[in-house]
Design a protein around this motif. Structure first.
Motif, mmCIF file in Angstrom:
data_model
loop_
_atom_site.group_PDB
_atom_site.id
_atom_site.type_symbol
_atom_site.label_atom_id
_atom_site.label_comp_id
_atom_site.label_asym_id
_atom_site.label_seq_id
_atom_site.Cartn_x
_atom_site.Cartn_y
_atom_site.Cartn_z
ATOM 1 N N VAL A 290 0.864 -1.185 0.000
ATOM 2 C CA VAL A 290 0.000 0.000 0.000
ATOM 3 C C VAL A 290 0.898 1.232 0.000
ATOM 4 C CG1 VAL A 290 -0.220 -0.046 2.508
ATOM 5 C CG2 VAL A 290 -1.898 1.202 1.171
ATOM 6 N N TYR A 291 0.575 2.183 -0.881
ATOM 7 C CA TYR A 291 1.394 3.389 -1.056
ATOM 8 C C TYR A 291 0.612 4.623 -0.615
ATOM 9 C CZ TYR A 291 3.564 7.390 -3.340
ATOM 10 O OH TYR A 291 4.136 8.618 -3.588
ATOM 11 N N CYS A 292 1.304 5.530 0.059
ATOM 12 C CA CYS A 292 0.818 6.877 0.343
ATOM 13 C C CYS A 292 2.051 7.773 0.429
ATOM 14 C CB CYS A 292 -0.004 6.918 1.635
ATOM 15 S SG CYS A 292 0.951 6.668 3.144
ATOM 16 N N PRO A 293 1.899 9.092 0.456
ATOM 17 C CA PRO A 293 3.079 9.964 0.503
ATOM 18 C C PRO A 293 3.998 9.707 1.688
ATOM 19 C CG PRO A 293 1.147 11.247 -0.092
ATOM 20 C CD PRO A 293 0.652 9.884 0.268
ATOM 21 N N GLU A 294 3.492 9.116 2.768
ATOM 22 C CA GLU A 294 4.341 8.795 3.915
ATOM 23 C C GLU A 294 5.284 7.633 3.627
ATOM 24 O OE1 GLU A 294 4.604 10.355 6.896
ATOM 25 O OE2 GLU A 294 3.299 11.907 6.078
ATOM 26 N N GLY A 295 4.995 6.848 2.592
ATOM 27 C CA GLY A 295 5.853 5.720 2.255
ATOM 28 C C GLY A 295 5.041 4.546 1.748
#
Length: 775
Positions: A290-295
């Motif tokens: 799972v990707y988000c701007p936090e990593g």
């Protein structure tokens, strides 16, 4: 949880104290505060030490936490006890230094005063205990973490097997002890451990244990060595069962804490589910991330051998993952590009009308480059270039001579993609063509036996051939935009959603400029179009272009119907409430005409400096509904590709004959190991890359073998005479930024109009020019 007026701040990697994992950093009313994760008590002062006392239920400076788990309370107590012991030890060592007579101090420091001065000089302890390459100076908080990360209490059986002579056995010098004599003896013993002995000790461990040598490239290698050095002499090392037990348990908790931190941001930025599919000789696996701007976080590995050919089973798998993460959090699901995956993705879109299915952009671009490399006009140049690198890397003396002229630079540079390797290598050769010409015209080359070999003669003729280098330059120019776009898509510095549409247009436009004639550039265009547009439409990519302020305002509002329709599709799909859709439609007008905060001079300048999502977060306050949508779209990646999978026991995880408890442990081990790999990708670093290394054979094998096997009898291949490669700076982020910097207004305006409309405009201009000439 934080209230509406409180902002949860991320806790950076520099916070090493174990208590940071059990508290939140809150920003409220202009002040930064700490909050206990268990009882939600706010602390306005006292720092992390007071939180630790609170969790350890120490009475006095802080109130006792009524909800802290027993294991956390014990861990905090151990950390406090360890800090107290080290403080007393430091005071004792300082007192011992003061008690030494001047001659002992000077002698211990290796700095003898020839004048025989009797004045007492207090020399810093760290200067006397000089380990050369091993740094032992550390802050008290870091030392606390280093000690706390190694369990102070283990099973009696594990401790009996441990011996305090391990340091002596590995370094050849006696270990230090609290009761081994005067401080001078300990200082003199420290000087026995020089840098070479430390290196040999580490090397023996690597070789005997079979540790992969590329483990030295890990960003966690240096911190591990420094933590051991900071703990000081006499450190009792964890045993086999510690690594399989308590240490692995704590590592799982760390990753889970990171996951929960990222989960808290998904409602704001949205997230992408990534399905990285790969095959071995017998099985097919899918790594779910799972990707988000936090990593990016790894969730699990699925054995998809029996389901990868069925769209129904793939659909059920994606459906399960979306439901687990939460449909309201998911913006897109990125998978393989095959027709089976497209069918499963279409069903997924029907089941969840608030998200998109997207094929992997990295795989699409890889396939484009692979098709380019098979074209008749390209394949011959690539094979000729491989003959140059293959010959040079097969003969150690020739490689050493070349490195003299290249200042140690390699002909081949690291990249993960096998298809992109062909064009990265061509560019590297083209950049070093002067050095290669110097090599084949030097006296060392002419007098060497390698210049007389048939392959050597052929290589020399190629190197001095002007048509060969001209062809290389053309191929590099038409493929460089795709290679840079691939690096941008896989970069960790900025999400690629706001640039992927622009990058594909740039690639096609540069190919067109290079060949001019439609019959020449059309085959390349057909490859790009077939690989990119054969699946479902991609409104997310069009909306990314529309919402990227750097691109949108450079188009002078001349936007093609494809981009506008993509933006409307995203509004209808990602925002299910009709009232919010209507509000966004009204706010779009303010964005189009750069009204309100969008027109500020600082906002205009920031279009080219801030990340697109950051720009909206900073200047989109007057359009809150559109801003929320823009941030969710612009915060997404376009690639499902993960880091390298070497030495991660994915296949072993799915063996049938494994004890159930051990399978759970192995699942946690893979979970921790792969997530640490993902963390490494975020760190820009220099990496020791050797093209002939077996660690890189999957990517560069046909570029270093030449026409003969590497160890054929007539080949001079003594690795002992090879000059050691120099560290190579990984340039993914630099190339991604070069792509952004290379965008000009004319190119962006063309992308805004679209390829078809842009062609019609140019044809009309050409016709007008022709009419004027004949008139």
């Amino acid at each position: 949880m934080a209230s509406a007026t409180e902002i949860v701040l991320p806790i950076g990697n520099q916070k090493h104290d174990p208590a940071w994992k059990h508290c939140l950093m809150i920003r409220s009313a202009g002040r930064t505060k700490l909050k206990c994760m268990y009882c939600m008590k706010l602390f306005l002062g006292g720092g992390i030490h007071r939180i630790k006392e609170h969790l350890a239920r120490h009475k006095g400076n802080a109130s006792c936490c009524p909800k802290v788990p027993l294991e956390v309370q014990q861990a905090m107590q151990q950390s406090l006890d360890g800090a107290s012991v080290r403080k007393k030890r430091k005071i004792k060592l300082t007192d011992d230094v003061r008690k030494l007579n001047p001659s002992e101090v000077v002698s211990a420091a290796g700095d003898i005063d020839p004048t025989g001065s009797a004045s007492l000089q207090i020399i810093p302890l760290n200067d006397m205990l000089d380990f050369t390459a091993v740094q032992i100076e550390a802050k008290e908080e870091d030392a606390t973490t280093a000690t706390a990360s190694v369990p102070s209490k283990t099973t009696e059986r594990g401790r009996k097997r441990r011996t305090k002579s391990s340091l002596q056995n590995s370094l050849g010098s006696p270990p230090f002890s609290e009761n081994d004599g005067s401080l001078v003896n300990r200082i003199n013993s420290a000087h026995v451990v020089d840098k070479e002995q430390v290196y040999m000790a580490i090397g023996r461990f690597f070789y005997e244990a079979g540790v992969p040598l590329d483990a030295a490239n890990s960003v966690f290698f240096q911190p591990m060595v420094e933590a051991v050095a900071a703990a000081g002499p006499g450190l009792e090392l964890p045993c086999y069962h510690d690594f399989r037990g308590c240490i692995l348990k704590r590592s799982v908790e760390e990753v889970n804490f990171t996951l929960e931190h990222c989960r808290g941001t998904w409602s704001h930025t949205g997230c992408s589910i990534l399905a990285d599919e790969w095959t071995t000789a017998e099985k097919t696996f899918i790594n779910i991330m799972v990707y988000c701007p936090e990593g990016t976080l790894f969730l699990r590995c699925v054995d998809a051998t029996d389901i990868v050919t069925s769209s129904d089973t793939l659909y059920e798998l994606w459906k399960h993952e979306v439901e687990e993460i939460g449909p309201s959090n998911v913006v897109q699901v990125i998978t393989n590009n095959s027709d089976v995956h497209a069918m499963a993705g279409k069903r997924l879109n029907e089941t969840f009308p608030t998200l998109f299915w997207s094929p992997c952009a990295s795989q699409c671009i890889d396939d484009m480059l692979e098709d380019f490399s098979k074209m008749d006009s390209v394949i011959d140049i690539i094979e000729s270039a491989k003959s140059i690198t293959g010959f040079i890397y097969c003969y150690a003396p020739v490689l050493n001579i070349l490195k003299k002229y290249t200042n140690g630079k390699e002909l081949l540079l690291p990249i993960q993609s096998h298809a992109a390797m062909n064009f990265v290598a061509l560019k590297s050769l083209a950049c070093l063509q002067d050095e290669l010409r110097t090599l084949v015209t030097s006296e060392e080359w002419i007098e060497s036996p390698y210049s007389k070999k048939p392959d050597g003669v052929a290589v020399a003729n190629l190197v001095v051939s002007l048509p060969f280098w001209n062809s290389c330059a053309v191929i590099v120019r038409i493929t460089e935009p795709l290679v840079r776009l691939l690096k941008l898509v896989e970069s960790n510095k900025r999400p690629a959603m706001g640039y992927i549409y622009m990058g594909l247009y740039q690639a096609k436009e540069i190919i067109k400029r290079e060949f001019m004639k439609k019959s020449d550039y059309l085959p390349y265009w057909e490859v790009i179009d077939w690989r990119w547009a054969r699946q479902l439409p991609r409104p997310l990519h069009a909306a990314g272009f529309f919402l990227n302020p750097q691109l949108f305002y450079s188009t002078q509002r001349e936007i093609s119907n494809e981009i506008s329709s993509g933006m409307l599709d995203c509004i209808e799909r990602l925002v299910p409430e009709p009232k919010i859709q209507d509000k966004i439609q009204k706010e779009l007008n303010s964005y189009r005409i750069a009204d309100r905060d969008f027109s500020r001079k600082i906002a205009v300048r920031a279009r080219h400096t801030l990340l697109p999502a950051e720009w909206w977060s900073t200047y989109g306050g007057s359009c809150p509904n559109l801003t929320r949508l823009a941030i969710r779209i612009l915060s997404q990646t376009c690639s499902s590709r993960g880091p390298d999978r070497n030495n991660v026991p994915f296949e072993q995880l799915h063996y049938e004959k494994i004890n159930f408890s051990e399978r759970q442990r192995l699942t946690d081990l893979v979970y921790v190991r792969y997530n640490l790999r993902l963390q490494q990708r975020k760190v820009s670093r220099s990496k020791c890359f050797d093209p002939i290394s077996v660690d890189n054979q999957d990517v560069v094998d046909d570029w270093v073998l030449g026409h003969r096997m590497l160890f054929s009898p007539d080949t001079d291949c003594n690795w002992l005479v090879l000059n050691q490669p120099v560290p190579t700076e990984l340039s993914f982020d630099d190339d991604a930024e070069a792509f952004i910097a290379g965008l000009d207004d004319d190119l962006i305006r063309g992308a805004g109009r679209g390829l078809e409309e842009d062609d019609e405009i140019k044809e009309e201009e050409d016709n007008r020019d022709t009419t004027t000439i004949f008139a």
